[in-house]
Design a protein around this motif. Structure first.
Motif, short mmCIF file in Angstrom:
data_model
loop_
_atom_site.label_atom_id
_atom_site.label_comp_id
_atom_site.label_asym_id
_atom_site.label_seq_id
_atom_site.Cartn_x
_atom_site.Cartn_y
_atom_site.Cartn_z
N GLU A 234 0.82 -1.20 0.00
CA GLU A 234 0.00 0.00 0.00
C GLU A 234 0.87 1.26 0.00
N ALA A 235 1.97 1.23 0.78
CA ALA A 235 2.87 2.40 0.83
C ALA A 235 3.52 2.63 -0.53
N GLU A 236 3.91 1.55 -1.20
CA GLU A 236 4.51 1.69 -2.54
C GLU A 236 3.52 2.30 -3.52
N ARG A 237 2.24 1.89 -3.40
CA ARG A 237 1.21 2.47 -4.27
C ARG A 237 1.06 3.96 -3.99
N ARG A 238 1.03 4.33 -2.69
CA ARG A 238 0.89 5.74 -2.34
C ARG A 238 2.12 6.54 -2.76
N LEU A 239 3.30 5.89 -2.69
CA LEU A 239 4.52 6.59 -3.09
C LEU A 239 4.50 6.90 -4.58
#
Length: 438
Positions: free
Chosen positions: A267-272
């Protein structure tokens, strides 16, 4: 019985008074949080229902979710081919060359469940049974790790018979299987498994002989005098011992945290990626959004790294650390141990001796016992952590012994048939092993 590494705890039987035990259950300090079905009265007989009268969803709602044992009469449509397993010749042709570990007891008067094993071929074992031998018992087999370190779903023996049974019987709906086993022995007088519990939901199908199950619910766990020191009984019944804490659905805490961190990492990679696009487009607040996503990704990676460096087993359930190597076949990750935590110190030969129980194990007498009997064509569903002592009897004449197959499923802790677990941990683990969902 499930295999699990444990420290041997041979302390003398506790002799606390019943009044003290009762006060402990009601003073808020009890480790027992079980909220499932309980035995209504002593010497209760588990009911038998016709398998045609349930669907996978009604079976889940009426028995699995309620944590209630039940006997099923009738054949599972997707398991019709296992009827051939009563024929020794068929088993020898399909799997006779497989190496198996067979439990051996000193005499016909001793119980099984001590972890004393000998290695032989499956063919050699079958011929012992056919000859009337009653000192050997085929139970759970060691499994090895696959290429990414995850435990296999079944032993090489069961893989040799794979075409005869489904990985996931339709009746069990969306439960995730942990292991599949065959059980074969031979005792006309009756052989005891010893009193113990397993860590998984059990679907136990009897093919030959007969079995008598003596059952005690998880609510009575503190009265069972287990070898391990009881830490916690989860609401769904899953028992934890000191040094072996898991989630309610049986995942090791570190592995579960790593799985959660992995989802957060994704999820963090998607938000990044979204924040990077926002920065490129000059959107207001994009810099702060980017920094938050970076921090989330860093925290998730730290948790994953901590789990990997901690040396915990990937599966984290019923599998103790084992460094023994088996070359190209993979590391052995599920191995029988002697005197495991989940066995009672109350020996099978005194389970009906009230005088000896009162002297050495007084609290045991306060536990409510239930009974279930199986004959060929019957199936027992037993939720995780229900204590049981199984007495097995061979078919008349003893030539085919007693034969059963069982499935263990990770214990559910969710609220619905379609989502039996509170997280996707086991569903993701099952998919990662590349199993055919059937």
């Amino acid at each position: 019985m499930s295999k699990r590494s444990s420290r041997e705890e041979e302390a003398a039987p506790a002799k606390r008074s019943r009044d003290a035990a009762a006060s402990c259950e009601h003073d808020g300090k009890s480790p027992i949080h079980y909220d499932g079905w309980t035995v209504p009265h002593n010497n209760y007989y588990v009911p038998t229902i016709n398998i045609e009268d349930v669907t996978p969803e009604t079976f889940y709602n009426d028995y699995v979710k309620r944590r209630r044992p039940v006997v099923l009469q009738g054949a599972l449509a997707d398991m019709s081919r296992i009827g051939k397993w009563v024929e020794t010749k068929y088993l020898e042709e399909r799997a006779g060359d497989q190496s198996v570990m067979v439990e051996k007891r000193p005499s016909a008067n001793d119980p099984f469940g001590k972890g004393n094993e000998v290695r032989m071929t499956f063919r050699e074992f079958l011929r012992l049974v056919k000859g009337g031998d009653d000192k050997h018992y085929l139970t759970t087999q060691d499994v090895r790790a696959n290429s990414d370190g995850r435990p296999d779903l079944m032993s090489p023996l069961m893989k040799a018979l794979r075409g005869d049974f489904p990985v996931r019987p339709a009746l069990m709906g969306h439960l995730v299987p942990q292991d599949i086993n065959m059980w074969i022995g031979n005792s006309e007088e009756g052989a005891s498994s010893g009193l113990h519990h397993d860590y998984h939901d059990n679907l136990y199908v009897l093919l030959a002989g007969r079995k008598r199950f003596r059952l005690f619910g998880p609510r009575d766990a503190a009265k069972m005098y287990t070898r391990g020191k009881l830490l916690k009984v989860h609401p769904n019944g899953r028992i934890n011992y000191e040094g072996e804490e898991t989630t309610a659905y049986g995942a090791d805490l570190r592995s579960d945290a790593a799985a959660l961190a992995s989802r957060r990492k994704d999820e963090a990679e998607r938000r990044l990626e979204e924040a990077e696009r926002a920065l490129d487009d000059g959107e207001p607040g994009a810099k702060e959004q980017f920094e938050r996503a970076e921090e989330e990704l860093e925290r998730a990676m730290d948790v994953i790294l901590d789990a990997e460096m901690g040396g915990e087993d990937d599966d984290g359930d019923d599998v103790g650390a084992c460094e023994e190597q088996y070359g190209d076949e993979g590391r052995l990750v599920d191995k029988t141990v002697k005197n495991p935590n989940n066995f009672s110190r109350v020996e099978a030969d005194i389970l009906d001796d009230e005088e000896k129980l009162r002297e050495s194990y007084p609290e045991f007498l306060d536990a409510k016992v239930a009974w279930a009997s199986l004959s060929p064509g019957r199936i027992l569903y037993l939720p995780a952590s229900w204590f049981h002592e199984v007495t097995s009897y061979a078919s008349p004449g003893g030539r085919s012994g007693h034969i059963a197959v069982n499935y263990w499923f990770h214990p559910p802790d969710g609220d619905s048939y379609r989502a039996p677990y509170s997280t996707p941990f086991w569903a993701n683990d099952f998919a990662a092993r590349g199993n055919d969902p059937d």
